[in-house]
Design an enzyme around this catalytic site. Sequence first.
Site, short mmCIF file in Angstrom:
data_model
loop_
_atom_site.label_atom_id
_atom_site.label_comp_id
_atom_site.label_asym_id
_atom_site.label_seq_id
_atom_site.Cartn_x
_atom_site.Cartn_y
_atom_site.Cartn_z
N PHE A 104 0.83 -1.19 0.00
CA PHE A 104 0.00 0.00 0.00
C PHE A 104 0.87 1.25 0.00
CE2 PHE A 104 -2.38 3.10 2.84
CZ PHE A 104 -3.23 3.57 1.83
N CYS A 105 0.52 2.21 -0.87
CA CYS A 105 1.15 3.53 -0.89
C CYS A 105 2.67 3.41 -1.04
CB CYS A 105 0.73 4.31 0.35
SG CYS A 105 1.12 6.08 0.29
N LEU A 106 3.43 4.02 -0.15
CA LEU A 106 4.88 3.95 -0.22
C LEU A 106 5.38 2.52 -0.11
CD1 LEU A 106 7.72 5.16 -0.22
CD2 LEU A 106 7.42 5.71 2.20
N GLY A 110 4.12 0.06 -1.59
CA GLY A 110 4.10 -0.45 -2.95
C GLY A 110 5.30 0.02 -3.76
N ILE A 112 -1.38 -1.14 -4.18
CA ILE A 112 -2.61 -0.40 -3.85
C ILE A 112 -2.25 1.06 -3.56
CG2 ILE A 112 -4.64 -0.30 -2.35
CD1 ILE A 112 -3.98 -3.23 -1.54
#
Length: 586
Positions: free
Chosen positions: A319-321, A323, A348
Amino acid sequence: MTVDLQTPGNASAHMAGALARAGTALMTVASSPRAKKTTRSYDPAVMMNSLLKLTASIDPADLFSAQVKATQEWAGFWVDLWTPQQATDAKDKPRGDRRFADPRWEQPYFRAARDAYLLASRQLRDLVSSAKIEDTSSQAMAGFLLDQYLNAISPTNFVMTNPEVVQRTRETAGANLVNGFAHVLEDFAAGKGIVKRRAAADVFEKGKTIAATPGSVVFQNKLFQLIQYAPTTPDVSLEPLLYVPPLVNRYYMIDLQPKSSLVRWLVEQGRTVFVISWVNPDDSLRDCALEDYVLTGVVEAIGAVRRATDGAKVDLFSFCLGGTLGAMALAWLEAKGRANEVNSATLIGTMLDFSNLGEWAAFVHEAHMDALDDHIGGKGYIDANELQQLFSAVRANDLIWSSVVDHYLLDRPAPPSDLLTWFEDGARIPAAFMKSYNRSLLHANGLTAPGGFTIGDVAIDLAAMRTPAMVIALKADHVSAWNAVYDSSKLLGGPVTFILGGSGHNAGVINPPAANKHGYWTNPDLAGTADTWLESAEKHPGSWWPEWVRWLDRNGSGKRVAARQPGEGGLSVIEAAPGTYATTSY
């Protein structure tokens, strides 16, 4: 609490209590030691320069046209004001603007204040957006500063122009305002700024009511603990799942209350779930940079998961960073000939191409980065509170001004929120990581070209990856704009499936199927732009979670193995989840 004004003494007693509380808070502030002078994490001169560029770049002809148009619109406003049957709603009111949801805003006095504010706001935003500032960062900063100003002067934030506050003040004979002033002083004395207390944190306890899915820490190093969750089905998919969270908050956004826990839901689907829980770093980790979090973090976690599952290939999700770190780890493994350690990747709300940062571009400036390096260089990390303040400023109406109204004007306790409790449970980030991330990725956009970023002797090339990937964006994401996530997906060399989920950056992820909310869009054609993709995409009701699991099944081996208990594989149990790293604060 509502005061019975008909009973003699009630109002005065309530006011006396409020005054006593305010007095105590004031004495606390007066006796608090003076704050030491500190450096800033940004350069104020850049902000001033952005405003100067704004005024210099507005074409006089455009300004004149805007003034003529404004004169006509204000004339129409005053006509509508005296003919309320023609103005049942503000035409400039954005859809979903919760600030003006109370029906009392339709009363003539409050409607006039609301509509005048919205009209003036639109006119100012139109004027700023018409400016031809060549510098993207300065353009974004001018828009950001305007938004901060407009959010602050909203009529919702003032006693006499907010109908709910007016009513509350009448009910309590003004004690709500005195108590609110006491809250201001108490929060100021706490040293973390105003409106810090947004969530009723005492309702939630890690390991009991949130972050409570049964599991164990089975591995740890200086950067992370690895949690393995206990199974609830007799057999599980061969491929284990490994979650890579961002650094700024703890991992358990995906394990809030049981009813909304993605971890619990995945376990119930017959998945072996592992989660990285990043350490909350202190000065000893000041030199840990992006490279360390990729290799000592993600790559080492993949190896640990494989040891615990008899060498199974890993389904990585992030998720976010997290990823961004995950994609870099996959590119590194590809270059090292170890790509077969990972079966699939799910990113994501993840940006890999940082050319479209939207309002976040305001902070990607050489002078800001120099100021931040100087600010955090002494202590070796950036504080979680500073990062939360930045995220809150970008979502000021939801995360700052709504709290000002509730906490300081209405004297109303915040309703319990597991998501806000998680949001406020932040973590530090090492100085070296911030420097390498800001300069190499945000500023230089190093992942968009082969070799634009290196890890040791490996040139990172996302296009060389062949790992199947699902990229999930969120339609109302204010951190990773969905069209920027879509553009980022085109950097990946393997087969890509793209899904657009409803709602925002955090709430769009926490979307259990039982809630049947938000919906999501699918379209296998990724050839065009984000807008053309959406035009021909099919919308589905409910949560994207089942769609994702079906994709995992299609890309997996289809094999099942006996349920894996923590500690029964190649790793031993260290302690119970959520583990020391997730519960340590400073």
